[in-house]
Scaffold this motif. Structure first.
Motif, PDB file in Angstrom:
ATOM      1  N   UNK A   1      33.430 -44.243  32.536  1.00  0.00           N
ATOM      2  CA  UNK A   1      32.124 -43.821  32.068  1.00  0.00           C
ATOM      3  C   UNK A   1      31.005 -44.735  32.173  1.00  0.00           C
ATOM      4  N   UNK A   2      31.095 -46.402  32.226  1.00  0.00           N
ATOM      5  CA  UNK A   2      30.243 -47.187  32.567  1.00  0.00           C
ATOM      6  C   UNK A   2      29.782 -47.207  33.914  1.00  0.00           C
ATOM      7  N   UNK A   3      30.689 -47.180  34.750  1.00  0.00           N
ATOM      8  CA  UNK A   3      30.488 -47.235  36.127  1.00  0.00           C
ATOM      9  C   UNK A   3      29.626 -45.924  36.674  1.00  0.00           C
ATOM     10  N   UNK A   4      29.960 -44.903  36.007  1.00  0.00           N
ATOM     11  CA  UNK A   4      29.296 -43.771  36.324  1.00  0.00           C
ATOM     12  C   UNK A   4      27.891 -43.626  35.917  1.00  0.00           C
ATOM     13  N   UNK A   5      27.605 -44.378  34.544  1.00  0.00           N
ATOM     14  CA  UNK A   5      26.575 -44.283  33.959  1.00  0.00           C
ATOM     15  C   UNK A   5      25.523 -45.478  34.967  1.00  0.00           C
TER      16      UNK A   5
END
Length: 222
Positions: free
Chosen positions: A151-155
């Motif tokens: 989630x954080x990487x994609x954000x």
């Protein structure tokens, strides 16, 4: 058109912030026996913070991406409440929220991400599960950390404002790390007690407003 928009939509943000601040202080008072508020009402107040952000996103965004954002926020609000009763069930709802958010961000990948952005995204993808396990010593939490890191990487590598949505996702990760530290050998108190909720809600607030800001430019009539 500006005044009606402020009247109709900004109160949802104010309501969310107010509920989050109230929960932060009332949870301590109840624990000390200084507040007669029932546990169910406190649980509802906890869910109201991000719940109002979901209502804000629903009123202010449109299209499939707006719907996915609302789903992610609504799942997080439900997780906030369920977590009070059952940690594993709350964690499962947060995992679903991360999956929804990751889908949203992958649908909106940045076309020309810089090398530094890609490297930081990769670092978040790896660090989230590794540190989740290091802090907790629990393989199941490490598995959850994989979804958290995705989630954080994609954000961070999405087209949404990096210094709102990207930073918001990072704050979410740090908040979870502080939670996980309570289960392992690393005693980070008083940081978890003081920072878990403010970091988490600030992260969700930045994510909601950052995504809505971008989507509003594409659905201005919403």
């Amino acid at each position: 058109m500006v005044k009606p928009a402020l009247i109709d939509h900004r109160p949802w943000l104010l309501a969310g912030v107010t509920a989050a601040i109230a929960y932060y202080f009332l949870q301590d008072n109840q624990a000390d026996g200084g507040w007669a508020m029932g546990g169910v009402w406190l649980m509802l107040l906890k869910g109201a913070g991000v719940g109002f952000l979901a209502l804000y996103a629903w009123r202010r965004s449109g299209g499939a991406d707006g719907l996915i954002l609302v789903i992610a926020l609504a799942l997080s609000a439900a997780a906030d409440m369920v977590l009070v009763i059952d940690f594993q069930a709350g964690g499962a709802l947060f995992a679903l929220s991360h999956i929804a958010a990751t889908i949203l961000y992958l649908r909106n990948r940045r076309a020309n991400a810089s090398v530094s952005q890609k490297l930081l995204g990769a670092a978040l993808l790896i660090a989230a599960p590794v540190l989740s396990y290091a802090l907790s010593g629990d393989p199941m939490i490490a598995l959850y950390g994989v979804l958290l890191g995705a989630m954080a990487a994609a954000a961070w590598t999405s087209r949404f404002p990096r210094y709102r949505v990207g930073i918001g996702a990072v704050l979410f990760v740090i908040s979870d790390w502080l939670i996980f530290s309570r289960f392992g050998a690393f005693n980070l108190e008083p940081l978890p007690e003081l920072l878990i909720w403010p970091l988490y809600f600030a992260g969700q607030f930045l994510i909601a407003t950052g995504v809505v800001q971008t989507l509003r430019g594409e659905h201005p009539a919403k």
